[in-house]
Design a protein around this motif. Structure first.
Motif: not given
Length: 483
Positions: A239-256, A258-266
């Motif tokens: 259940n917790m794994i499902c929650v984590v990946f639903l949250l990740l998939s519910g965020v704008n992929f462009a933000v993902h 930006a977080a990867v290219t700028q190496r910042s979770l902020l």
């Protein structure tokens, strides 16, 4: 309108989609479940259809304009959904009417997750895999994948991308080239799928179940290989794994990106929409948790928290995974969760609903109007982060909301006309227009008992939800067809 150019591209896209019918045939071969023949036949039929549409226009070379992109997007999703019904119709292990086959296909492709099928645990592995795969391709949008490869075929993709991607700020691109943008989106999507499947497998799922549930989790679809959905596994870790990946998939992929290219979770906290998304879900979960706790629905605090967290995230992100019958929860919780699905996830994600950014801007516009009542001569602006948005964006959002409300009322009245009760009609409309899946009343478990005409109304609602209303509604305006 460049009809021959549109038909040429449509034929090519159908041909590309036909190859997605081969993996389920391989699954049938691996498990020996006898379902492979239906998928091979469906592959041949769809490949022939694609060739017949493409061949007469094969020498046509033309650039797509905005109107062409809208029409091609609607045609492709409609035709693709129709082609997707072939395995459901041809397989002997799953006797479905044409209406039910269409409903199941469009529900999968639009990541709605509503189903007319019962007895999932006894179905062939190939059919189960195909349902999950439909949601996976529909999650990011197979057209976005096609945009990544169309430039190699000499076809521009910006108009397709604008019509397909959700959200009010469609012109924002992560990279200068639209094909590169689509590729980056799919790389992120693929990475999340692999990570999700691996996590499910390590938590105790079989690799088949892990891959299938990863498909529907990252796509925020909600289909499962078991009638009891995630409740079949009875695992708080899953259940917790499902929650984590639903949250990740519910965020704008462009933000993902930006977080990867700028190496910042902020980057996630700096994005106003992502921040609002987390705040809304946190408040929702706490309300559900304390309400369940006060009514002693579950035997201990840990189980209450587990159920409140999963159902809050699953319903509000429009996934629709279930570990409990939330429609039977006390007082206002069923309606609260259903209303949360109207918000959905972030724009540029695989979630359905109105999208957080629209709700956020509607709220800020409401605050601006209240301030204007107090200070009529003052100048107020609606901001997203530090950027003041032009009135055109706000007008477009209000226009979208009005069109959404109109479609909602029409579909709901149609369901009432075919015999559904008020609660079932309202919740079924909300569940399908928001691409959620489970509803309340007679559609809490599945949609098998909905009359045939009602299912066609809901298929239309699914398309409106997946194409964000305007993409489909614009085809009904006389201006669109004027040269």
């Amino acid at each position: 309108m460049r009809y021959r150019g549109i038909l040429r591209i449509l034929g090519m896209l159908i041909g590309v989609f036909s190859f997605t019918l081969l993996p389920p045939a391989v699954v049938a071969l691996i498990y020996g479940d006898g379902g492979g023949l239906a998928f091979i036949a469906s592959f041949v039929i769809s490949l022939i259809i694609g060739f017949l549409v493409w061949n007469p226009q094969r020498h046509v070379r033309t650039d797509l304009k905005a109107r062409d992109g809208f029409l091609l997007t609607v045609l492709f999703w409609t035709v693709l959904g129709a082609v997707g019904t072939l395995p459901f119709i041809l397989t002997t292990e799953l006797p479905l009417s044409v209406t039910d086959a269409v409903f199941e296909s469009f529900s999968g492709l639009t990541t709605t997750g509503a189903t007319v099928i019962t007895g999932l645990d006894s179905l062939p592995h190939s059919i189960l895999f195909y349902r999950q795969q439909l949601q996976w391709f529909g999650g990011m949008g197979i057209i976005v994948l096609a945009v990544a490869i169309l430039p190699m075929l000499g076809i521009g993709g910006m108009q397709l991308y604008r019509a397909e991607m959700p959200g009010p700020l469609k012109d924002a691109k992560m990279t200068p080239r639209i094909a590169d943008t689509a590729k980056h989106l799919w790389f992120i999507y693929l990475f999340l799928t692999i990570a999700c499947a691996s996590a499910y497998a390590f938590a105790g799922m079989s690799w088949f179940d892990a891959i299938c549930h990863a498909f529907s989790t990252v796509a925020i679809g909600g289909f499962s290989t078991h009638d009891a959905s995630l409740g079949y596994f009875a695992s708080s870790q899953i259940n917790m794994i499902c929650v984590v990946f639903l949250l990740l998939s519910g965020v704008n992929f462009a933000v993902h990106y930006a977080a990867v290219t700028q190496r910042s979770l902020l980057m996630y906290w700096r994005d106003p929409e992502s921040k609002a998304f987390i705040v809304i879900l946190s408040v929702l979960m706490l309300v559900v948790f304390f309400t369940l706790l006060s009514h002693d629905v579950y035997s201990n605090t840990e189980q209450t928290f587990d159920q409140a967290l999963l159902q809050s995230v699953s319903i509000s992100t429009t996934a629709g995974f279930a570990t409990a019958d939330f429609s039977a929860w006390p007082v206002f919780l069923p309606l609260l969760l259903l209303f949360a699905s109207f918000i959905g996830g972030c724009a540029g994600s695989t979630a359905g609903g109105l999208k957080v950014i629209r709700v956020l801007l509607l709220y800020r516009q409401g605050i601006r109007e209240l301030n204007r009542l107090v200070h009529p001569k003052a100048v107020y602006s609606v901001k997203l982060g530090n950027r003041a948005l032009p009135n055109r964006v706000i007008e477009a959002i209000w226009g979208f909301f009005s069109a959404y409300a109109l479609v909602f009322v029409v579909v709901m009245l149609g369901l009432l006309a075919v015999g559904l009760d008020e609660v079932s009609a309202f919740s079924a409309t909300a569940a399908c227009l928001n691409n959620l899946g489970p509803g309340l009343g007679s559609v809490a478990a599945n949609y098998a008992d909905v009359p045939g005409l009602g299912k066609w109304f809901l298929v239309i609602a699914m398309l409106f939800g997946r194409l964000e209303v305007f993409t489909l509604l614009v085809l009904f305006t006389p201006t669109f067809w004027r040269s």
